[in-house]
Scaffold this motif. Structure first.
Motif, PDB file in Angstrom:
ATOM      1  N   HIS A  40      -0.994  57.058  54.311  1.00 13.97           N
ATOM      2  CA  HIS A  40      -1.409  57.052  53.015  1.00 13.97           C
ATOM      3  C   HIS A  40      -2.353  55.869  52.529  1.00 13.97           C
ATOM      4  N   PRO A  41      -3.339  56.145  51.767  1.00 12.22           N
ATOM      5  CA  PRO A  41      -4.316  55.400  51.003  1.00 12.22           C
ATOM      6  C   PRO A  41      -3.590  53.922  50.534  1.00 12.22           C
ATOM      7  N   ASP A  42      -2.424  54.248  49.718  1.00 13.27           N
ATOM      8  CA  ASP A  42      -1.795  53.146  49.090  1.00 13.27           C
ATOM      9  C   ASP A  42      -1.217  52.150  50.094  1.00 13.27           C
ATOM     10  N   PRO A  81      14.946  60.977  50.775  1.00 12.33           N
ATOM     11  CA  PRO A  81      14.538  60.718  49.352  1.00 12.33           C
ATOM     12  C   PRO A  81      13.220  61.641  48.970  1.00 12.33           C
ATOM     13  N   ASP A  82      12.665  62.446  49.865  1.00 12.86           N
ATOM     14  CA  ASP A  82      11.422  63.127  49.614  1.00 12.86           C
ATOM     15  C   ASP A  82      11.724  64.244  48.693  1.00 12.86           C
ATOM     16  N   GLY A 117       1.888  64.585  49.526  1.00 15.03           N
ATOM     17  CA  GLY A 117       1.710  63.349  49.919  1.00 15.03           C
ATOM     18  C   GLY A 117       1.576  62.169  48.446  1.00 15.03           C
ATOM     19  N   ASP A 118       1.623  63.259  47.414  1.00 12.15           N
ATOM     20  CA  ASP A 118       1.802  62.288  46.141  1.00 12.15           C
ATOM     21  C   ASP A 118       2.883  61.693  46.204  1.00 12.15           C
ATOM     22  N   VAL A 129       6.174  63.670  47.661  1.00 13.08           N
ATOM     23  CA  VAL A 129       6.027  64.935  47.371  1.00 13.08           C
ATOM     24  C   VAL A 129       5.633  65.910  48.658  1.00 13.08           C
ATOM     25  N   TYR A 130       6.176  66.837  48.632  1.00 10.85           N
ATOM     26  CA  TYR A 130       6.067  67.800  49.905  1.00 10.85           C
ATOM     27  C   TYR A 130       6.237  69.455  49.024  1.00 10.85           C
TER      28      TYR A 130
END
Length: 230
Positions: A40-42, A81-82, A117-118, A129-130
């Motif tokens: 993930h970019p973050d 938690p997803d 992925g958000d 998020v999936y």
């Protein structure tokens, strides 16, 4: 400039996530969760790698792909938690109920245009998020994919059909080129633009339905052609 149709083989998708052909859906999901967190970019990951991970997971969720080898049933895993949402919720946003492993339940208001992925902040934690495939509809990146069963004659000459999409019926014109390749793209009918992500498209796979009659317009055209030839 139009974007190319995303393509990824099942073998490539499994290699990206590090899973095998006999991996269960739960194992694939866990592998995806770990890979998307690393890329993930973050978290300092590479954007291209992150999107490849997301595409690989969605490729393995494709209901039209050859099924994964069956494995013995396993106990249902404890919720994590997803946040799983449907393609329609990704398109429209709205309220969704989420249950945490500790038994808590909250209602979350989602914005339209979420991608796999958000991350969403809710209940004091960050949820990933999936977007799960639902009713034959799936999301790949920015685009929505689905299948429409059409009369065999339409796959030869093209024509107009009405398709039930996640956002309601859509009238779609299929030209001869799209009919021959069995795939039509409806511009700007995918996920809405959000952040730096552009608006996606709707891709419709065309599947011949034996016994399905041609549309009234196509039947009329054929009768006219026959009368003219006579």
């Amino acid at each position: 400039m139009t974007r190319p149709v995303p393509e990824m083989s099942l073998r490539d998708a499994r290699e990206v996530l590090g899973v095998g052909a006999d991996s269960t859906p739960a194992e694939i999901r866990r592998a995806y969760r770990d890979a998307v967190r690393r890329a993930h970019p973050d978290a300092g990951g590479d954007v291209s790698v992150f999107r490849q991970v997301v595409d690989a997971y969605q490729r393995l969720q494709d209901p039209l792909s050859p099924p994964l080898a069956q494995a013995p049933p396993r106990p249902r895993p404890t919720p994590d938690p997803d946040l799983e949402i449907s393609p329609r919720q990704a398109l429209e946003g709205g309220e969704v109920d989420h249950h945490f492993p500790d038994g808590r339940a909250i209602r979350i208001t989602l914005p339209p245009g979420l991608r796999s992925g958000d991350r969403v902040q809710a209940g004091g934690v960050e949820l990933c998020v999936y977007i799960r495939a639902h009713d034959g509809v799936l999301v790949r990146g920015d685009d929505v994919w689905m299948t429409a069963r059409v009369a065999p004659g339409l796959l030869k000459k093209g024509g107009r059909i009405t398709v039930d999409t996640p956002l309601g019926p859509r009238s779609v014109w299929i030209d001869r080129k799209a009919a021959e390749r069995g795939l039509v793209r409806v511009e700007c009918q995918g996920l809405p633009a959000r952040g730096d992500r552009q608006r996606g498209h709707l891709f419709i796979r065309l599947s011949a339905a034996t016994g399905l009659a041609d549309s009234a317009a196509m039947s009329l055209l054929r009768r006219f052609a026959a009368a003219w030839a006579a």
